[in-house]
Motif scaffolding. Sequence first.
Motif, PDB file in Angstrom:
ATOM      1  N   VAL A 286       0.839  -1.201   0.000  1.00  0.00           N
ATOM      2  CA  VAL A 286       0.000   0.000   0.000  1.00  0.00           C
ATOM      3  C   VAL A 286       0.877   1.255   0.000  1.00  0.00           C
ATOM      4  O   VAL A 286       0.583   2.243  -0.701  1.00  0.00           O
ATOM      5  N   ALA A 287       1.968   1.233   0.760  1.00  0.00           N
ATOM      6  CA  ALA A 287       2.891   2.375   0.797  1.00  0.00           C
ATOM      7  C   ALA A 287       3.531   2.586  -0.575  1.00  0.00           C
ATOM      8  O   ALA A 287       3.702   3.737  -1.019  1.00  0.00           O
ATOM      9  N   LEU A 288       3.882   1.488  -1.246  1.00  0.00           N
ATOM     10  CA  LEU A 288       4.455   1.600  -2.580  1.00  0.00           C
ATOM     11  C   LEU A 288       3.445   2.182  -3.561  1.00  0.00           C
ATOM     12  O   LEU A 288       3.791   3.013  -4.410  1.00  0.00           O
ATOM     13  N   ILE A 289       2.182   1.741  -3.452  1.00  0.00           N
ATOM     14  CA  ILE A 289       1.135   2.272  -4.327  1.00  0.00           C
ATOM     15  C   ILE A 289       1.042   3.782  -4.166  1.00  0.00           C
ATOM     16  O   ILE A 289       0.930   4.532  -5.143  1.00  0.00           O
ATOM     17  N   ASN A 290       1.102   4.236  -2.918  1.00  0.00           N
ATOM     18  CA  ASN A 290       1.027   5.677  -2.656  1.00  0.00           C
ATOM     19  C   ASN A 290       2.219   6.436  -3.223  1.00  0.00           C
ATOM     20  O   ASN A 290       2.122   7.638  -3.478  1.00  0.00           O
ATOM     21  N   SER A 291       3.350   5.734  -3.404  1.00  0.00           N
ATOM     22  CA  SER A 291       4.573   6.394  -3.882  1.00  0.00           C
ATOM     23  C   SER A 291       4.750   6.299  -5.395  1.00  0.00           C
ATOM     24  O   SER A 291       5.699   6.883  -5.934  1.00  0.00           O
ATOM     25  N   ALA A 292       3.888   5.565  -6.079  1.00  0.00           N
ATOM     26  CA  ALA A 292       4.058   5.366  -7.515  1.00  0.00           C
ATOM     27  C   ALA A 292       3.892   6.673  -8.283  1.00  0.00           C
ATOM     28  O   ALA A 292       3.012   7.479  -7.982  1.00  0.00           O
ATOM     29  N   ARG A 293       4.765   6.881  -9.260  1.00  0.00           N
ATOM     30  CA  ARG A 293       4.672   8.071 -10.116  1.00  0.00           C
ATOM     31  C   ARG A 293       3.838   7.798 -11.357  1.00  0.00           C
ATOM     32  O   ARG A 293       3.206   8.700 -11.919  1.00  0.00           O
ATOM     33  N   ILE A 294       3.838   6.539 -11.794  1.00  0.00           N
ATOM     34  CA  ILE A 294       3.183   6.158 -13.049  1.00  0.00           C
ATOM     35  C   ILE A 294       2.198   5.032 -12.781  1.00  0.00           C
ATOM     36  O   ILE A 294       2.495   4.107 -12.022  1.00  0.00           O
ATOM     37  N   ILE A 295       1.044   5.099 -13.415  1.00  0.00           N
ATOM     38  CA  ILE A 295       0.165   3.942 -13.481  1.00  0.00           C
ATOM     39  C   ILE A 295      -0.181   3.708 -14.945  1.00  0.00           C
ATOM     40  O   ILE A 295      -0.428   4.660 -15.697  1.00  0.00           O
ATOM     41  N   VAL A 296      -0.138   2.463 -15.358  1.00  0.00           N
ATOM     42  CA  VAL A 296      -0.554   2.089 -16.710  1.00  0.00           C
ATOM     43  C   VAL A 296      -1.582   0.983 -16.562  1.00  0.00           C
ATOM     44  O   VAL A 296      -1.344  -0.018 -15.885  1.00  0.00           O
ATOM     45  N   TYR A 297      -2.741   1.174 -17.173  1.00  0.00           N
ATOM     46  CA  TYR A 297      -3.854   0.260 -16.950  1.00  0.00           C
ATOM     47  C   TYR A 297      -4.817   0.298 -18.125  1.00  0.00           C
ATOM     48  O   TYR A 297      -4.697   1.155 -19.018  1.00  0.00           O
ATOM     49  N   THR A 298      -5.750  -0.617 -18.121  1.00  0.00           N
ATOM     50  CA  THR A 298      -6.864  -0.568 -19.055  1.00  0.00           C
ATOM     51  C   THR A 298      -8.145  -0.496 -18.236  1.00  0.00           C
ATOM     52  O   THR A 298      -8.095  -0.488 -16.996  1.00  0.00           O
ATOM     53  N   VAL A 299      -9.272  -0.407 -18.895  1.00  0.00           N
ATOM     54  CA  VAL A 299     -10.560  -0.419 -18.215  1.00  0.00           C
ATOM     55  C   VAL A 299     -11.343  -1.641 -18.677  1.00  0.00           C
ATOM     56  O   VAL A 299     -11.142  -2.137 -19.780  1.00  0.00           O
ATOM     57  N   GLY A 300     -12.229  -2.115 -17.822  1.00  0.00           N
ATOM     58  CA  GLY A 300     -13.091  -3.229 -18.187  1.00  0.00           C
ATOM     59  C   GLY A 300     -14.489  -2.724 -18.485  1.00  0.00           C
ATOM     60  O   GLY A 300     -15.011  -1.886 -17.743  1.00  0.00           O
ATOM     61  N   ASP A 301     -15.087  -3.178 -19.558  1.00  0.00           N
ATOM     62  CA  ASP A 301     -16.470  -2.813 -19.852  1.00  0.00           C
ATOM     63  C   ASP A 301     -17.402  -3.842 -19.231  1.00  0.00           C
ATOM     64  O   ASP A 301     -17.004  -4.990 -18.983  1.00  0.00           O
ATOM     65  N   ILE A 302     -18.629  -3.464 -18.965  1.00  0.00           N
ATOM     66  CA  ILE A 302     -19.534  -4.330 -18.212  1.00  0.00           C
ATOM     67  C   ILE A 302     -19.869  -5.603 -18.979  1.00  0.00           C
ATOM     68  O   ILE A 302     -20.078  -6.657 -18.374  1.00  0.00           O
ATOM     69  N   LYS A 303     -19.877  -5.543 -20.306  1.00  0.00           N
ATOM     70  CA  LYS A 303     -20.154  -6.757 -21.086  1.00  0.00           C
ATOM     71  C   LYS A 303     -19.046  -7.789 -20.878  1.00  0.00           C
ATOM     72  O   LYS A 303     -19.312  -8.971 -20.634  1.00  0.00           O
ATOM     73  N   SER A 304     -17.813  -7.333 -20.969  1.00  0.00           N
ATOM     74  CA  SER A 304     -16.679  -8.248 -20.758  1.00  0.00           C
ATOM     75  C   SER A 304     -16.554  -8.671 -19.307  1.00  0.00           C
ATOM     76  O   SER A 304     -16.122  -9.780 -19.002  1.00  0.00           O
ATOM     77  N   ASP A 305     -16.924  -7.764 -18.391  1.00  0.00           N
ATOM     78  CA  ASP A 305     -16.826  -8.059 -16.958  1.00  0.00           C
ATOM     79  C   ASP A 305     -17.906  -9.021 -16.473  1.00  0.00           C
ATOM     80  O   ASP A 305     -17.760  -9.649 -15.418  1.00  0.00           O
ATOM     81  N   SER A 306     -19.021  -9.124 -17.203  1.00  0.00           N
ATOM     82  CA  SER A 306     -20.211  -9.800 -16.675  1.00  0.00           C
ATOM     83  C   SER A 306     -19.951 -11.244 -16.240  1.00  0.00           C
ATOM     84  O   SER A 306     -20.400 -11.662 -15.164  1.00  0.00           O
ATOM     85  N   ALA A 307     -19.218 -11.989 -17.057  1.00  0.00           N
ATOM     86  CA  ALA A 307     -18.956 -13.390 -16.696  1.00  0.00           C
ATOM     87  C   ALA A 307     -18.138 -13.474 -15.408  1.00  0.00           C
ATOM     88  O   ALA A 307     -18.408 -14.329 -14.544  1.00  0.00           O
ATOM     89  N   LEU A 308     -17.158 -12.599 -15.257  1.00  0.00           N
ATOM     90  CA  LEU A 308     -16.329 -12.596 -14.052  1.00  0.00           C
ATOM     91  C   LEU A 308     -17.136 -12.145 -12.832  1.00  0.00           C
ATOM     92  O   LEU A 308     -16.946 -12.654 -11.730  1.00  0.00           O
ATOM     93  N   ILE A 309     -18.037 -11.195 -13.047  1.00  0.00           N
ATOM     94  CA  ILE A 309     -18.900 -10.748 -11.952  1.00  0.00           C
ATOM     95  C   ILE A 309     -19.789 -11.895 -11.483  1.00  0.00           C
ATOM     96  O   ILE A 309     -19.898 -12.173 -10.283  1.00  0.00           O
ATOM     97  N   LEU A 310     -20.422 -12.562 -12.419  1.00  0.00           N
ATOM     98  CA  LEU A 310     -21.324 -13.668 -12.078  1.00  0.00           C
ATOM     99  C   LEU A 310     -20.577 -14.809 -11.403  1.00  0.00           C
ATOM    100  O   LEU A 310     -21.151 -15.532 -10.580  1.00  0.00           O
TER     101      LEU A 310
END
Length: 317
Positions: free
Chosen positions: A199-223
């Motif tokens: 958690v301390a490292l997360i607070n110190s990060a200068r860069i984040i690189v990520y994608t987003v999930g759409d609800i259609k693609s997320d639905s199977a994982l949610i269920l």
Amino acid sequence: MERYFGLDTHDIQSIDAAKLYYSGLTQAQVAQRLHVARPTVSKLLAHAKRRGFVRMQVIDPREYDETLVASLTERFNLRDVVLVSSNQPTAVALYGALGRAGAKLLRSIVRDGDLIGVVPSRTLRAVAEFLDYSPRSGVKIVQVSNGLSCPAQRSSEKMLLRMASAFNAQTVGLEVPTFSHSVSAQNKLLACGHIRKIVALINSARIIVYTVGDIKSDSALILDSSLSAREKAILLERSVGDICSRFIDKKGRICIPDLNNRTLGITLPQVRHMEQKILVAGGREKVPVIAAALQNGYVNRLVTDVSTARSVLRETD
């Protein structure tokens, strides 16, 4: 065999042949210049390609739409917009195009001593695969969320290691469940020494690189998740997708505050306050969640495809 700068005479001859041929000479003319047989020129050119001395580049004008880039930059106060062609034959090809562009952008901003936050995903695996070896000193790759998949997935570990190898970096994984059953269980996890360090490292990060999930693609994982039936129903009804496992509606608001409090990993306020926030995402289904991320300050460097970029502008008019 004589060598110059790690090149043998065959390498050098193949480079000479390639320079002549790609300057406009025919293979027959190259053969005359180098005093070799014409079939030898063909073999030399093939060798030059295999050794990486010749690199072919396709220029797609649709990836250089200055008006589109300017519109996105101004509307969302972005530092960078990188476009790739939407005319990809498959979803895998789109991941590849986004990954290549994302890798180039990430490589350009990483400096010595950086902490880079990442969230494992197919898109980030593509970014990792296209990272050239660009060693830095003292870099750490920190997993800031598990996403919606199993925290022990081998592919996540491989992604972290591949990205770390490009920058000669250390890796810090986050091998805990994404969602806790209760806030008290969440607090117990956060009290653990190694989790506190992450958690301390997360607070110190200068860069984040990520994608987003759409609800259609997320639905199977949610269920398939451990969430309650009520929580699943609310997410499937109200959410447009997730940012680092934080489910939001089309206005960027958290859909279920209690679930958000039981989600372990980087928070949306932490994402917003990162210095460098690189979102790599594309495709029609992701337009609403990309738009929400842009409107709420979770992005300042965007990598996406042309069609998605235009749709985001229409969505936010």
